[in-house]
Design a protein around this motif. Structure first.
Motif, short mmCIF file in Angstrom:
data_model
loop_
_atom_site.label_atom_id
_atom_site.label_comp_id
_atom_site.label_asym_id
_atom_site.label_seq_id
_atom_site.Cartn_x
_atom_site.Cartn_y
_atom_site.Cartn_z
N PHE A 174 0.93 -1.26 -0.14
CA PHE A 174 -0.06 0.03 -0.01
C PHE A 174 0.81 1.26 0.14
O PHE A 174 1.98 1.23 0.63
CB PHE A 174 -0.97 0.02 1.23
N TYR A 176 0.64 5.14 0.57
CA TYR A 176 0.07 6.15 1.30
C TYR A 176 0.95 7.58 1.41
O TYR A 176 2.29 7.55 1.12
CB TYR A 176 -0.02 5.95 2.96
N ASN A 251 -10.31 0.72 -5.55
CA ASN A 251 -10.73 0.25 -4.42
C ASN A 251 -9.92 1.19 -3.27
O ASN A 251 -9.65 0.20 -2.43
CB ASN A 251 -10.38 -1.04 -4.00
N ILE A 252 -9.56 2.17 -3.67
CA ILE A 252 -8.93 3.11 -2.31
C ILE A 252 -9.76 3.51 -1.78
O ILE A 252 -9.77 4.06 -0.50
CB ILE A 252 -7.79 3.99 -2.87
N VAL A 296 -11.26 9.86 -1.06
CA VAL A 296 -10.45 9.44 -0.02
C VAL A 296 -10.09 10.86 0.89
O VAL A 296 -10.25 10.89 1.75
CB VAL A 296 -9.18 8.96 -0.59
N PHE A 306 -1.79 12.66 9.56
CA PHE A 306 -2.66 11.67 8.98
C PHE A 306 -2.12 10.77 7.88
O PHE A 306 -1.20 11.59 7.40
CB PHE A 306 -4.09 11.93 8.84
N ARG A 307 -2.57 9.62 7.27
CA ARG A 307 -2.25 8.97 6.11
C ARG A 307 -3.46 8.81 5.40
O ARG A 307 -4.44 8.39 5.86
CB ARG A 307 -1.60 7.81 6.51
N LYS A 308 -3.30 9.02 4.09
CA LYS A 308 -4.36 8.66 3.16
C LYS A 308 -3.81 7.79 2.29
O LYS A 308 -3.01 7.78 1.62
CB LYS A 308 -4.94 9.91 2.59
N LEU A 309 -4.67 6.88 1.51
CA LEU A 309 -4.22 6.06 0.57
C LEU A 309 -4.11 6.45 -0.49
O LEU A 309 -5.14 7.16 -1.01
CB LEU A 309 -5.38 4.81 0.76
N TRP A 349 -2.80 -8.96 9.83
CA TRP A 349 -4.23 -8.94 10.43
C TRP A 349 -4.55 -7.74 11.35
O TRP A 349 -5.29 -7.34 11.90
CB TRP A 349 -4.43 -10.31 11.25
N ILE A 350 -3.56 -7.21 11.98
CA ILE A 350 -3.33 -6.25 12.70
C ILE A 350 -3.34 -4.78 12.24
O ILE A 350 -3.52 -4.00 12.80
CB ILE A 350 -2.25 -6.45 13.77
N GLY A 351 -3.12 -5.04 10.89
CA GLY A 351 -3.26 -3.53 10.17
C GLY A 351 -1.73 -3.18 9.87
O GLY A 351 -1.09 -3.91 9.27
N GLY A 352 -1.61 -1.88 9.88
CA GLY A 352 -0.21 -1.32 9.55
C GLY A 352 0.98 -1.87 10.61
O GLY A 352 0.61 -2.47 11.67
N LYS A 353 2.09 -1.17 10.56
CA LYS A 353 3.11 -1.59 11.39
C LYS A 353 2.87 -0.79 12.70
O LYS A 353 2.83 0.46 12.84
CB LYS A 353 4.32 -1.03 10.85
#
Lengths: 403, 270
Positions: A174, A176, A251-252, A296, A306-309, A349-353
């Motif tokens: 991904f 961002y 699909n963003i 988005v 913040f981060r956006k895709l 499964w936990i998302g990002g780092k």
């Protein structure tokens, strides 16, 4: 029984008064084990009210009466500790599996001939292309040696920057963009949009909340408001080994937004046509439901950082590869001291780092076990139960002597 | 004696509102105090109406720390109300302090945790409010000493109400639900880290109060708590024991020189 004095009780009719006066009939023995019945009769029997003493009104409902015995306390803490520590370890492990590259580029991507960054970014004639190399490295030595290579060996505006990314990045990777110090959660900014206008063509003129980006001489601005006006417009192009990496923009945005919040019959109109341009221009032939970047961006972030895709790369990135990024540094964050960063990240499964969850669980689990142990020690060291008469000083000596 | 118990309801009421209000205040620090509400209007309104109202009511109406029988047996319990032990400033401020210190936990874990994959930081209420609602209700469950079926229903029902409301509100068309549209359903609920974080916040926020209660219950019990212990250990029919407990309440100590002197003077008076 003393005779009641016959006096003038008042102007009221005595019969009327007696019919309103409630008569209390109490049946015998209101012991707490019985169920007495109270009968209040108001007026005639037509208005008889009966309040039966139920278990509810006597507050004798069946209940459990928990009490914090030592056993319960210790058991609870041990149980929580045993559950939390494995969860913490699993989360930490999953977070360590995630590979993330974060690259700040707004300070580097200014041509060295311009000292005033704001001026550079606002002018339309400056070359805003910036080339950066990202190294997906698994070797610390390699990274350090790269830092020593002099600047001139690379392209103009390019820097060799390497990151401690250990391994192979599995697709989808991904992409961002992260902005710091940008208050998308400021009240006036959040208000500055018109959801009805975004949804359907018929409400084009509903721009009252969008001031000052509401209307031009040619008609209403679609989409109106400061949020849309400040749309992010940096672009990134990736290539590895001279082969272009496709950044997929599918699909963003959230599916629910695309289907319901942004209309498929609404087209951009008069957008960025006023004097001050705040961000990207929109393709006027695409309806809003297909403008994924806009969708988005319009989901305002809750925090100033913040981060956006931006998109995703559907190809695996091998370890020790060098990725070249061509950045169009268009967006003005210099006026307010903001920062721009490019982020590439895999997910688990936990998302990002994020090590926070793992560390938090481990901390709380450890704390609970520590508390369990300390409670055991405390209960063992001070075993005196409440009010045990054998501890009383005059009971220690059965003969009653005081010493 | 049961008229004394709404005092606990009052303390709890302060606590839950402080816990909620401080999260709103802390969020303002992030929005440079522009006045942007942390939560959607409907969530703000319904917090005190749907999600936390019934447990408070049930606490006030149904709770009893000792049963009727014991109230009659130990009339000194009524002194607790007279001496204003249960609604002293210390207790009220203690509860409010609990709410105050735990609310950064509700709010600040989310920025650090970076939960949602698709959109890194989105609107707040599906993240923070369930934490607050859960913690406040679990806190209620821990502080209750009389668990009827009704209490269970209202406590867990209030929590369930939140999820139900969130789902229902998010499913309403966007012109009604504005920016809460499908936030919970799409962004939050599929992410396991979201649920894990709620669990973490709930347990972490309740541990201090739980430890405090365990210690005070065991080593510094109040009179009604002593009676609960007596009931627990089955010594309520022992008159000497009960008499000793009476004395324990009137005097700070039952051992040592003071107690001996008292016992001597009492026997001489008899």
């Amino acid at each position: 029984m003393p005779p009641t004095p016959k006096g003038n009780d008042g102007p009221t009719d005595t019969t009327k008064r007696s019919s309103k006066k409630p008569k209390l009939i109490v049946s015998r023995r209101c012991g707490y084990n019985r169920d007495p019945t109270y009968l209040w009769v108001i007026g005639t029997s037509r208005y008889a009210w009966r309040i039966i003493n139920s278990r509810f009104t006597q507050q004798e409902l069946p209940a459990c009466k928990p009490i914090l015995t030592p056993g319960w306390v210790i058991t609870t803490f041990i149980f929580v500790g045993i559950i939390f520590i494995p969860i913490g370890l699993a989360s930490l492990f999953a977070s360590q599996q995630v590979v993330e590259i974060v690259e700040r580029y707004d300070s580097d991507c200014i041509s060295s001939s311009f000292s005033d960054k704001e001026d550079f970014i606002k002018r339309s004639d400056t070359n805003k292309t910036c080339i950066k190399k990202l190294l997906v490295s698994s070797s610390f030595l390699l990274e350090m040696s790269l830092r020593l290579i002099p600047h001139q060996l690379f392209y103009e505006n390019a820097l060799a920057v390497s990151f401690q990314v250990h391994k192979h990045m599995k697709s989808p990777v991904f992409v961002y963009y992260q902005i710091d110090h940008f208050y998308q959660n400021h009240r006036r900014y959040v208000k500055s949009r018109s959801d009805k206008q975004l949804r359907s063509k018929g409400y084009e003129d509903l721009t009252a909340t969008c001031e000052p980006e509401a209307k031009t001489n040619n008609g209403p601005i679609v989409p109106c408001g400061l949020i849309a006006w400040s749309l992010f417009n940096d672009t990134y192009g990736f290539s590895v080994k001279n082969k272009v990496l496709e950044v997929s923009k599918k699909n963003i945005a959230w599916k629910s937004d695309k289907e319901s919040k942004f209309g498929s019959n609404v087209y951009p109109k008069n957008f960025q046509s006023s004097g001050v341009i705040g961000g990207a221009k929109l393709n006027a032939s695409k309806p809003l439901s297909e403008q994924d970047d806009l969708i988005v961006w319009m989901r305002t972030a809750a925090l100033p950082t913040f981060r956006k895709l931006y998109g995703h790369i559907e190809v695996d990135l091998e370890a020790n590869e060098t990725i070249t990024v061509v950045i169009q540094n268009n967006y003005n964050t210099y006026s307010f001291g903001g920062k721009k960063k490019l982020v590439l990240s895999t997910t688990s499964w936990i998302g990002g780092k994020n090590d926070f969850l793992g560390i938090a669980y481990l901390t709380v689990g450890g704390l609970c076990l520590f508390l369990a142990v300390s409670f055991i020690i405390v209960y063992v060291a001070k075993p005196r139960p409440l009010g045990d008469p054998s501890f009383l000083s005059w009971n220690r000596n059965p003969a009653g002597h005081l010493n | 004696h049961f008229v004394v118990l709404p005092f606990r309801q009052i303390c709890y009421f302060f606590y839950k509102n402080v816990a909620f209000g401080v999260t709103v205040f802390l969020f303002e620090a992030y929005t440079s105090f522009s006045g942007q509400a942390a939560y959607n209007d409907w969530y703000l309104s319904f917090y005190n109406v749907l999600f936390t109202a019934l447990p408070t009511l049930a606490l006030g109406v149904l709770d009893q720390d000792v049963s009727t029988r014991f109230c009659i047996k130990f009339p000194l319990l009524y002194q607790e109300g007279v001496q204003n032990v249960l609604l002293s400033w210390r207790r009220i401020l203690g509860w409010m302090f609990n709410g105050l210190t735990m609310s950064p936990l509700h709010l600040l874990t989310w920025p650090f945790a970076n939960v949602v994959r698709l959109l890194a930081w989105i609107f707040w209420e599906p993240q923070c409010i369930p934490c607050v609602v859960w913690v406040v209700n679990v806190q209620m469950a821990i502080s209750l000493s009389y668990f009827t079926l009704i209490q269970h229903i209202v406590i867990w029902g209030s929590v369930f109400n939140w999820y139900l409301f969130s789902f229902a509100y998010g499913s309403m068309p966007p012109n009604l639900s504005t920016n809460a549209y499908k936030v919970f359903l799409i962004a939050c609920s599929p992410a396991p880290s979201y649920w894990l974080l709620v669990l973490f916040v709930v347990i972490a926020a309740v541990i201090p109060y739980y430890s405090y209660t365990a210690i005070t219950m065991r080593f510094f019990p109040m009179y009604h708590q002593m009676i609960q212990w007596i009931r627990q250990e089955g010594q309520s029919n022992d008159p000497e024991y009960c008499n000793m407990v009476h004395q324990r309440c009137i005097r700070p100590t039952t051992v040592g020189f003071t107690a001996r002197a008292e016992a001597r003077s009492r026997s001489q008076r008899k």
